[in-house]
Design a protein around this motif. Structure first.
Motif, mmCIF file in Angstrom:
data_model
loop_
_atom_site.group_PDB
_atom_site.id
_atom_site.type_symbol
_atom_site.label_atom_id
_atom_site.label_comp_id
_atom_site.label_asym_id
_atom_site.label_seq_id
_atom_site.Cartn_x
_atom_site.Cartn_y
_atom_site.Cartn_z
ATOM 1 N N ILE A 1 24.525 -21.210 19.395
ATOM 2 C CA ILE A 1 23.258 -20.480 19.483
ATOM 3 C C ILE A 1 22.938 -19.862 18.134
ATOM 4 O O ILE A 1 23.619 -18.944 17.693
ATOM 5 C CB ILE A 1 23.324 -19.370 20.550
ATOM 6 N N PRO A 2 21.910 -20.375 17.435
ATOM 7 C CA PRO A 2 21.420 -19.693 16.223
ATOM 8 C C PRO A 2 20.259 -18.771 16.576
ATOM 9 O O PRO A 2 19.797 -18.753 17.710
ATOM 10 C CB PRO A 2 20.957 -20.850 15.351
ATOM 11 N N LEU A 3 19.807 -18.019 15.616
ATOM 12 C CA LEU A 3 18.668 -17.120 15.812
ATOM 13 C C LEU A 3 17.515 -17.534 14.917
ATOM 14 O O LEU A 3 17.727 -17.961 13.778
ATOM 15 C CB LEU A 3 19.055 -15.676 15.487
ATOM 16 N N GLY A 4 16.307 -17.386 15.437
ATOM 17 C CA GLY A 4 15.128 -17.559 14.598
ATOM 18 C C GLY A 4 14.890 -16.317 13.764
ATOM 19 O O GLY A 4 15.365 -15.222 14.088
ATOM 20 N N LEU A 5 14.160 -16.455 12.676
ATOM 21 C CA LEU A 5 13.900 -15.331 11.780
ATOM 22 C C LEU A 5 12.676 -14.535 12.237
ATOM 23 O O LEU A 5 11.769 -15.067 12.858
ATOM 24 C CB LEU A 5 13.663 -15.831 10.351
ATOM 25 N N LYS A 6 12.693 -13.277 11.917
ATOM 26 C CA LYS A 6 11.515 -12.439 12.126
ATOM 27 C C LYS A 6 10.484 -12.795 11.054
ATOM 28 O O LYS A 6 10.830 -13.022 9.896
ATOM 29 C CB LYS A 6 11.887 -10.959 12.028
ATOM 30 N N GLU A 7 9.234 -12.818 11.443
ATOM 31 C CA GLU A 7 8.158 -13.085 10.490
ATOM 32 C C GLU A 7 7.419 -11.788 10.169
ATOM 33 O O GLU A 7 7.443 -10.832 10.946
ATOM 34 C CB GLU A 7 7.185 -14.120 11.055
ATOM 35 N N THR A 8 6.771 -11.773 9.013
ATOM 36 C CA THR A 8 6.059 -10.583 8.573
ATOM 37 C C THR A 8 4.799 -10.987 7.827
ATOM 38 O O THR A 8 4.679 -12.111 7.343
ATOM 39 C CB THR A 8 6.941 -9.706 7.659
ATOM 40 N N LYS A 9 3.883 -10.046 7.729
ATOM 41 C CA LYS A 9 2.648 -10.288 7.002
ATOM 42 C C LYS A 9 2.804 -9.890 5.532
ATOM 43 O O LYS A 9 3.638 -9.057 5.183
ATOM 44 C CB LYS A 9 1.494 -9.482 7.621
ATOM 45 N N GLU A 10 1.960 -10.485 4.709
ATOM 46 C CA GLU A 10 1.953 -10.145 3.287
ATOM 47 C C GLU A 10 1.363 -8.751 3.099
ATOM 48 O O GLU A 10 0.448 -8.342 3.814
ATOM 49 C CB GLU A 10 1.131 -11.177 2.515
ATOM 50 N N ILE A 11 1.899 -8.007 2.136
ATOM 51 C CA ILE A 11 1.446 -6.642 1.856
ATOM 52 C C ILE A 11 1.019 -6.556 0.388
ATOM 53 O O ILE A 11 1.718 -7.047 -0.501
ATOM 54 C CB ILE A 11 2.555 -5.612 2.142
ATOM 55 N N ASP A 12 -0.105 -5.925 0.138
ATOM 56 C CA ASP A 12 -0.592 -5.713 -1.221
ATOM 57 C C ASP A 12 -0.191 -4.299 -1.661
ATOM 58 O O ASP A 12 -0.739 -3.304 -1.191
ATOM 59 C CB ASP A 12 -2.105 -5.882 -1.288
ATOM 60 N N PHE A 13 0.799 -4.209 -2.550
ATOM 61 C CA PHE A 13 1.304 -2.918 -3.011
ATOM 62 C C PHE A 13 0.586 -2.417 -4.267
ATOM 63 O O PHE A 13 0.875 -1.305 -4.719
ATOM 64 C CB PHE A 13 2.803 -3.026 -3.337
ATOM 65 N N ARG A 14 -0.297 -3.205 -4.850
ATOM 66 C CA ARG A 14 -0.796 -2.894 -6.178
ATOM 67 C C ARG A 14 -1.510 -1.540 -6.269
ATOM 68 O O ARG A 14 -1.113 -0.680 -7.069
ATOM 69 C CB ARG A 14 -1.719 -4.020 -6.660
ATOM 70 N N GLU A 15 -2.536 -1.347 -5.479
ATOM 71 C CA GLU A 15 -3.296 -0.110 -5.588
ATOM 72 C C GLU A 15 -2.493 1.121 -5.170
ATOM 73 O O GLU A 15 -2.509 2.141 -5.866
ATOM 74 C CB GLU A 15 -4.592 -0.223 -4.783
ATOM 75 N N PRO A 16 -1.794 1.102 -4.015
ATOM 76 C CA PRO A 16 -1.011 2.292 -3.648
ATOM 77 C C PRO A 16 0.032 2.656 -4.695
ATOM 78 O O PRO A 16 0.216 3.842 -5.008
ATOM 79 C CB PRO A 16 -0.352 1.881 -2.326
ATOM 80 N N PHE A 17 0.719 1.657 -5.262
ATOM 81 C CA PHE A 17 1.755 1.951 -6.246
ATOM 82 C C PHE A 17 1.145 2.480 -7.548
ATOM 83 O O PHE A 17 1.654 3.448 -8.132
ATOM 84 C CB PHE A 17 2.589 0.703 -6.530
ATOM 85 N N LYS A 18 0.064 1.870 -8.020
ATOM 86 C CA LYS A 18 -0.551 2.325 -9.275
ATOM 87 C C LYS A 18 -1.119 3.732 -9.122
ATOM 88 O O LYS A 18 -1.005 4.560 -10.033
ATOM 89 C CB LYS A 18 -1.634 1.338 -9.714
ATOM 90 N N ASP A 19 -1.719 3.999 -7.974
ATOM 91 C CA ASP A 19 -2.239 5.350 -7.738
ATOM 92 C C ASP A 19 -1.109 6.377 -7.712
ATOM 93 O O ASP A 19 -1.246 7.482 -8.255
ATOM 94 C CB ASP A 19 -3.019 5.400 -6.420
ATOM 95 N N PHE A 20 0.005 6.014 -7.096
ATOM 96 C CA PHE A 20 1.128 6.954 -6.994
ATOM 97 C C PHE A 20 1.763 7.176 -8.368
ATOM 98 O O PHE A 20 2.199 8.294 -8.687
ATOM 99 C CB PHE A 20 2.166 6.422 -6.014
ATOM 100 N N ILE A 21 1.837 6.124 -9.191
ATOM 101 C CA ILE A 21 2.383 6.276 -10.538
ATOM 102 C C ILE A 21 1.536 7.253 -11.347
ATOM 103 O O ILE A 21 2.059 8.115 -12.062
ATOM 104 C CB ILE A 21 2.474 4.903 -11.233
ATOM 105 N N LEU A 22 0.230 7.128 -11.229
ATOM 106 C CA LEU A 22 -0.666 8.032 -11.954
ATOM 107 C C LEU A 22 -0.566 9.455 -11.436
ATOM 108 O O LEU A 22 -0.467 10.416 -12.206
ATOM 109 C CB LEU A 22 -2.105 7.532 -11.840
ATOM 110 N N GLU A 23 -0.545 9.614 -10.133
ATOM 111 C CA GLU A 23 -0.545 10.947 -9.528
ATOM 112 C C GLU A 23 0.803 11.635 -9.667
ATOM 113 O O GLU A 23 0.875 12.808 -10.033
ATOM 114 C CB GLU A 23 -0.920 10.822 -8.054
ATOM 115 N N HIS A 24 1.888 10.918 -9.354
ATOM 116 C CA HIS A 24 3.202 11.555 -9.275
ATOM 117 C C HIS A 24 3.943 11.538 -10.608
ATOM 118 O O HIS A 24 4.602 12.518 -10.977
ATOM 119 C CB HIS A 24 4.044 10.858 -8.209
ATOM 120 N N TYR A 25 3.850 10.403 -11.320
ATOM 121 C CA TYR A 25 4.609 10.258 -12.566
ATOM 122 C C TYR A 25 3.756 10.520 -13.807
ATOM 123 O O TYR A 25 4.292 10.493 -14.923
ATOM 124 C CB TYR A 25 5.205 8.851 -12.659
ATOM 125 N N SER A 26 2.449 10.726 -13.602
ATOM 126 C CA SER A 26 1.523 11.016 -14.710
ATOM 127 C C SER A 26 1.567 9.921 -15.774
ATOM 128 O O SER A 26 1.524 10.193 -16.979
ATOM 129 C CB SER A 26 1.857 12.378 -15.348
#
Length: 615
Positions: free
Chosen positions: A64-89
């Motif tokens: 008995i093997p297991l199938g893999l969980k699937e996931t949707k693609e996530i766009d991290f660009r805007e949240p990460f860039k905004d956080f870098i500017l806000e938190h890390y200046s």
């Protein structure tokens, strides 16, 4: 060397991912792996899952093997860039390449190859999450990033904001890939069996790690009951492979009574572990979640291996005369048969003569036949299992073999023939140990290393915006501050009324830049060297931490002897949490150095050379 990632079509991936049990049909030079529970029976999908291996026509018990969980693609660009500017200046656009690399890694790990390279890709992404979680996910707020994963069996989506959910799902897919690697091995060869055992033990260790380190998962396949069952199921399959290897090694010694008794006890051990699996898989909520075929196959294997234990016991008992049995063999028989007060069982545990030996052997053969018939009946009762040629072939072959042996051993009727043989006690010579995930094997570099040591510059810590300070001294005047520590170097003290004091320097400030050089990662010696080279005009960029708790010096150490070296400051993660706190004392401590204080002329050179402060 660049790594090539293969993206499957949704139809091809469905044929492989929904696969929750595999039947392996060995044909000449090919291994056909067919999905047992897939709703998609398209012939084109079946063509996508043929794996070339060198095997014979002998059928092999399915795993008995297991199938893999699937996931949707996530766009991290805007949240990460905004956080870098806000938190890390800092300018988030300077980190577009690291963000894109992180997103590419996540995209690739959604459809990993079913081999060691696929496992390595999942490990690399998991280890990168160690840094990303600390850089961008503060405990007190959300970035609006949601991780959505689909259940491996039902396809029901679950959505969470926590990186812990992402980590657990990635680990689950690691375990699932291990199960698929183990299932597709050539189990008619010793090397293939070794690989299968290793893969199933790694899968079991991975599921155990999830069970012990992640709680309150929103999806059923990550629930504690399900994970506990998967741990035992993979252990059972590993032990089944060990039994098959013992059978393979014993083919030339079938008439050896000690070998037969070893096989009998190992078969009884396999039966016992599948009995435990059947108990776990038959309980709620697992029973209503897993395919019914899983429940049936566990039951079939339990009866099948109990039958094999009686068959091998019969071969051993009937294959050696009493006079040829050694004292060790007699002791083995004594402990192999369980004591039972049931009056329907033979009271013979160690035969005293050849007549009792033959009677005991025939009783075991008859019991083996009955159990083989029971396993075949259970097999026929499950619609999904009925069409599995390999499983049918294994059960039929073993039943025919036991029937032939019983027919050859038939003698005159004996009233004791109606009694059952003693139960066979399970025992094993193989001690199995789970193989937990080895995160250190796949070390990664922090993609966002330029933000500074993650132990200090992380999402949970706060500091002021960077401020620039320009200090200009005259003649022998000092700047009036001392420094300590590494990566980043910390202002250890500021003299009242000095240039540093008037310039706005504070004790505990981090020096993040000297001139145009970013020094967040610089060791103590390099920062001191840059300060020396600055001459009479020193340009600094500082930040003041708002949480001073993690800047406290260790008790018992000399003043100004704290160093910031820690495992998480190296830029390489083993996947394990870094030690508590962000400052760790070295066994070799550095003294505070104040290069620009007025000192006595005779001691000036020695002070500068040995980094010793004289106040």
């Amino acid at each position: 060397m660049s790594q090539k990632y293969v993206c499957l079509t949704s139809e091809a991936r469905n044929a492989w991912e929904i696969l929750t049990k595999v039947e392996t049909v060995y044909t000449c030079n090919k291994l056909h792996v067919t999905p047992l529970f897939s709703n998609n029976n398209n012939d084109e999908d079946d063509k996508e899952i043929i794996v070339d291996v060198c095997c014979s026509t002998e059928p092999v018990m399915p795993m008995i093997p297991l199938g893999l969980k699937e996931t949707k693609e996530i766009d991290f660009r805007e949240p990460f860039k905004d956080f870098i500017l806000e938190h890390y200046s800092e300018d988030g656009s300077q980190y577009e390449d690291p963000i894109a690399e992180f997103m590419d890694t996540r995209q690739a790990m959604r459809t990993p190859l079913r081999d060691s390279s696929g496992v390595g890709l999942l490990f690399q992404y998991y280890n990168q999450l160690y840094f990303v979680e600390r850089r961008f996910f503060p405990p007190d707020r959300s970035l609006g990033i949601y991780f959505e994963w689909y259940d491996s069996l039902t396809g029901v989506p679950s959505c969470q904001r926590t990186v812990a959910f992402e980590k657990a799902c990635v680990l689950f897919n690691m375990g699932a890939v291990y199960t698929q690697i183990g299932t597709k091995q050539d189990r008619l060869a010793s090397k293939g069996l070794d690989s299968a055992v290793d893969s199933f033990l790694r899968a079991s260790g991975t599921f155990r790690y999830i069970l012990e380190n992640f709680t309150n998962a929103p999806s059923m396949d990550l629930g504690p009951e399900m994970l506990d069952m998967l741990v035992q199921l993979m252990l059972a399959q590993a032990r089944e492979c060990l039994f098959e290897k013992l059978e393979l090694q014993s083919r030339d010694r079938k008439q050896d009574v000690d070998v037969c008794l070893d096989l009998a006890q190992e078969a009884a051990q396999v039966s016992e572990v599948y009995g435990k699996v059947h108990t776990l898989i038959s309980c709620q909520p697992v029973k209503d979640y897993v395919p019914y075929s899983w429940v049936c196959l566990a039951q079939v294997k339990r009866e099948h291996y109990t039958a094999l234990s009686h068959y091998h016991t019969a071969l051993g008992v009937m294959g050696a005369r009493m006079g040829d049995m050694s004292a060790q063999t007699r002791d083995t028989l004594q402990f192999l048969h369980a004591e039972d007060e049931n009056k329907t069982r033979l009271e013979i545990r160690v035969p005293q003569d050849d007549d009792e030996r033959k009677l005991l052997g025939r009783a075991h053969l008859r019991e083996s036949l009955l159990l083989h018939e029971e396993s075949q009946r259970l097999h026929r009762m499950c619609r999904e299992l009925r069409g599995k040629a390999a499983l049918s072939g294994v059960l039929k072959k073993c039943h025919t073999r036991a029937l032939d042996a019983y027919t050859a051993a038939e003698e005159e009727d004996d009233f004791r023939e109606v009694l059952d043989p003693p139960r066979i006690l399970p025992s094993t010579k193989f001690q199995l140990s789970l193989t937990p995930p080895d995160f250190s094997q796949y070390r990664v570099e922090d993609l966002f290393r330029a933000l500074g040591p993650v132990a200090i510059f992380s999402a949970k810590h706060h500091w002021t915006a960077p401020r620039s300070i320009q200090l200009q001294r005259l003649g022998g005047e000092g700047f009036g501050f001392s420094v300590r520590g590494d990566a980043p170097v910390i202002v250890a003290g500021v003299d009242q009324g000095s240039l540093a004091d008037f310039g706005g320097m504070k004790e505990g400030d981090f020096i993040v830049a000297i001139g145009d050089k970013d020094v967040k990662w610089f060791p103590h010696e390099d920062v001191v060297k840059l300060i020396k080279l600055a001459g009479d005009s020193l340009s600094l960029k500082l930040v003041t931490p708002m949480d001073k708790n993690y800047l406290k010096q260790p008790k018992g150490g000399p003043k100004g002897s704290v160093s910031t070296s820690s495992s998480s400051s190296s830029g390489v993660s083993s996947g394990q949490p870094s030690p508590a706190g962000s400052m760790a004392a070295h066994s070799h401590k550095k003294l505070t150095w104040n290069p620009f204080r007025k000192t006595s002329a005779h001691g000036k050179d020695s002070v500068l050379d040995h980094n010793v402060i004289l106040r």
